[in-house]
Design a protein around this motif. Structure first.
Motif, PDB file in Angstrom:
ATOM      1  N   GLU A   1      -4.377   6.006   1.871  1.00  0.00           N
ATOM      2  CA  GLU A   1      -5.055   4.667   2.490  1.00  0.00           C
ATOM      3  C   GLU A   1      -5.773   4.330   0.910  1.00  0.00           C
ATOM      4  O   GLU A   1      -6.192   4.663   0.196  1.00  0.00           O
ATOM      5  CB  GLU A   1      -5.961   5.510   3.344  1.00  0.00           C
TER       6      GLU A   1
ATOM      7  N   VAL B   1      -5.053  -0.401   9.861  1.00  0.00           N
ATOM      8  CA  VAL B   1      -5.033   0.657   8.781  1.00  0.00           C
ATOM      9  C   VAL B   1      -4.415   1.454  10.189  1.00  0.00           C
ATOM     10  O   VAL B   1      -2.996   1.822   9.814  1.00  0.00           O
ATOM     11  CB  VAL B   1      -5.723   1.667   8.487  1.00  0.00           C
ATOM     12  N   GLN B   2      -4.318   1.573  11.298  1.00  0.00           N
ATOM     13  CA  GLN B   2      -3.770   2.251  12.253  1.00  0.00           C
ATOM     14  C   GLN B   2      -2.766   1.500  13.307  1.00  0.00           C
ATOM     15  O   GLN B   2      -2.125   2.157  13.893  1.00  0.00           O
ATOM     16  CB  GLN B   2      -5.266   3.157  13.436  1.00  0.00           C
TER      17      GLN B   2
ATOM     18  N   GLU C   1       0.563  -1.290  -0.073  1.00  0.00           N
ATOM     19  CA  GLU C   1      -0.511  -0.296   0.308  1.00  0.00           C
ATOM     20  C   GLU C   1       0.835   1.568  -0.508  1.00  0.00           C
ATOM     21  O   GLU C   1       2.275   1.772   0.775  1.00  0.00           O
ATOM     22  CB  GLU C   1      -1.036   0.039   1.338  1.00  0.00           C
TER      23      GLU C   1
ATOM     24  N   TYR D   1      -8.013  -4.921   2.405  1.00  0.00           N
ATOM     25  CA  TYR D   1      -8.366  -4.063   2.609  1.00  0.00           C
ATOM     26  C   TYR D   1      -9.726  -3.782   2.149  1.00  0.00           C
ATOM     27  O   TYR D   1     -10.971  -2.954   2.981  1.00  0.00           O
ATOM     28  CB  TYR D   1      -7.177  -2.850   1.859  1.00  0.00           C
TER      29      TYR D   1
END
Length: 410
Positions: A288, A327-328, A284, A320
């Motif tokens: 995002e 993501v965090q 990635e 995703y």
């Protein structure tokens, strides 16, 4: 307005493998966008064998390798558009594209995979002095003319640069009846695979002139000759070493550059060493939901490695979309040490690693009998002995999740 779960930009080996893998991982609404007239990308003009040894355990030509993925893509019912140019990627993963059938299109995607491949450096990028006669081609352009269009580009050939395409075209031109006088390489080592040096140059008695460069191109309407000189440690020509070669064609194999105009305009962070996007363990980018794979990230040696990396991007894009990626999660950076030019991926989030993460890298020179050492926060976790390391051959190291997790805990 079109809407898709996943839009893959590029229908070459990277885009095909990524789209197929995403489909296998539960994403049904996929669109592949290809600017050329057919799927398969650069493989369609690579009619030599040597493809597929890692993925299919058999030796294939480029078109045969591509055909396997094209057939699978069509059997899966994955939608694709040919002769379609992507103009830009806007906020919220909105893709602008255009073709002669649909006209201008706005395509909303839940995730995007960039798989645009790479392009060749041109004569203008390396500033060779001299006039501008006909007969100067990039090696890939000559390959397309000879293998796909049926045109012979010349009879007496000099090649500048020892990248894999240049080495392969030295053999190809010889087989087509041309005389290849020499391959000149600016660096003190070749930029190509050892097997290509052996099979394409040594087997045909074509000289490889290391630490040499072209200082002048002769000719007005057509190339009449080139001047080749030795270079010093600063890569500057050494006076008195010049030698004239009578030729009618000059092929340039002076490096590949990831095709990243779309990435740059979208605001994606690029690595100044690779010229490709900065990516994490999921492939990635810094934006995002936008992933990248293949030669658009960094230039690979073998298409098999492109396929493996692209499958990883396709699988993670599917994760995703299904909100299975954290993501965090805490991020650790990969940093190249002495002798290493770059490492991909640039960042790793241990929480998102399933079992292992593969690190890919290139060295900055030729090394013999060395150790590659992996450290996490100064703690050595791996030491691998290598008899031979060269910039033209990519290295990879597999890191276990538990080693990364120990770092997260410390």
């Amino acid at each position: 307005m079109f809407k898709y779960d996943l839009v893959v930009i590029g229908g070459g080996p990277a885009g095909l493998a990524a789209a197929i893998e995403a489909k296998k991982n539960g994403v049904d609404n996929i669109l592949v966008i290809e600017r050329d007239r057919e799927l398969g990308g650069i493989l369609q003009q690579c009619i030599h064998n040597g493809f597929g040894l890692h993925i299919f355990k058999e030796e294939l030509t480029g078109p045969e390798y591509a055909e396997k993925f094209i057939i699978e893509l069509k059997e899966m019912g994955i939608e694709y558009k040919l002769d379609t140019m992507v103009l830009d990627i806007r906020e919220e993963r909105m893709v602008s594209a255009i073709n002669t059938i649909d006209g201008f299109m706005s395509i909303k995607a839940n995730a995007i995979i960039l798989a645009m491949g790479c392009r060749e450096r041109t004569r203008g990028a390396i500033n060779i002095p001299g006039t501008r006669p006909a007969g100067v081609f990039s090696a890939g352009t000559a390959q397309r003319f000879v293998n796909m269009e049926g045109y012979m580009v010349g009879k007496k050939v000099v090649i500048l640069g020892s990248g894999d395409i240049g080495l392969i075209m030295a053999r190809r031109m010889t087989l087509e009846g041309a005389e290849v006088l020499a391959v000149a390489e600016l660096m003190p080592f070749s930029g190509g695979l050892t097997r290509n040096i052996v099979q394409c140059l040594e087997d045909y008695d074509i000289p490889l002139l290391l630490s040499h460069s072209i200082t002048e191109i002769k000719g007005k309407d057509r190339v009449e000759g080139v001047v080749i000189a030795k270079v010093d440690e600063n890569r500057l020509p050494i006076q008195g070493t010049e030698k004239h070669y009578d030729c009618d064609t000059l092929l340039l194999s002076v490096g590949l550059i990831p095709e990243n105009e779309i990435s740059k305009n979208a605001g994606i962070q690029l690595d100044p060493i690779t010229s490709g996007p900065v990516v994490n363990e999921a492939m990635e980018t810094s934006i995002e939901g936008i992933f990248a794979c293949g030669n658009v990230v960094h230039v690979h040696d073998l298409v098999d490695f492109v396929t493996e990396e692209s499958r990883r991007a396709g699988k993670n894009a599917a994760r995703y979309i299904k909100k299975e990626i954290k993501v965090q999660a805490k991020t650790a950076k990969t940093e190249p040490g002495d002798g290493i030019r770059y490492i991909v991926p640039h960042m790793v989030r241990a929480e998102n690693v399933e079992n292992t993460v593969d690190l890919f890298m290139r060295v900055d020179n030729i090394y013999q009998n060395m150790h590659m050492v992996v450290k996490i926060d100064g703690r050595e976790i791996m030491r691998i002995k290598k008899k031979h390391l060269a910039p033209g051959e990519m290295e990879s190291i597999k890191i276990k999740k538990e080693d990364l997790t120990e770092k997260e805990d410390s």
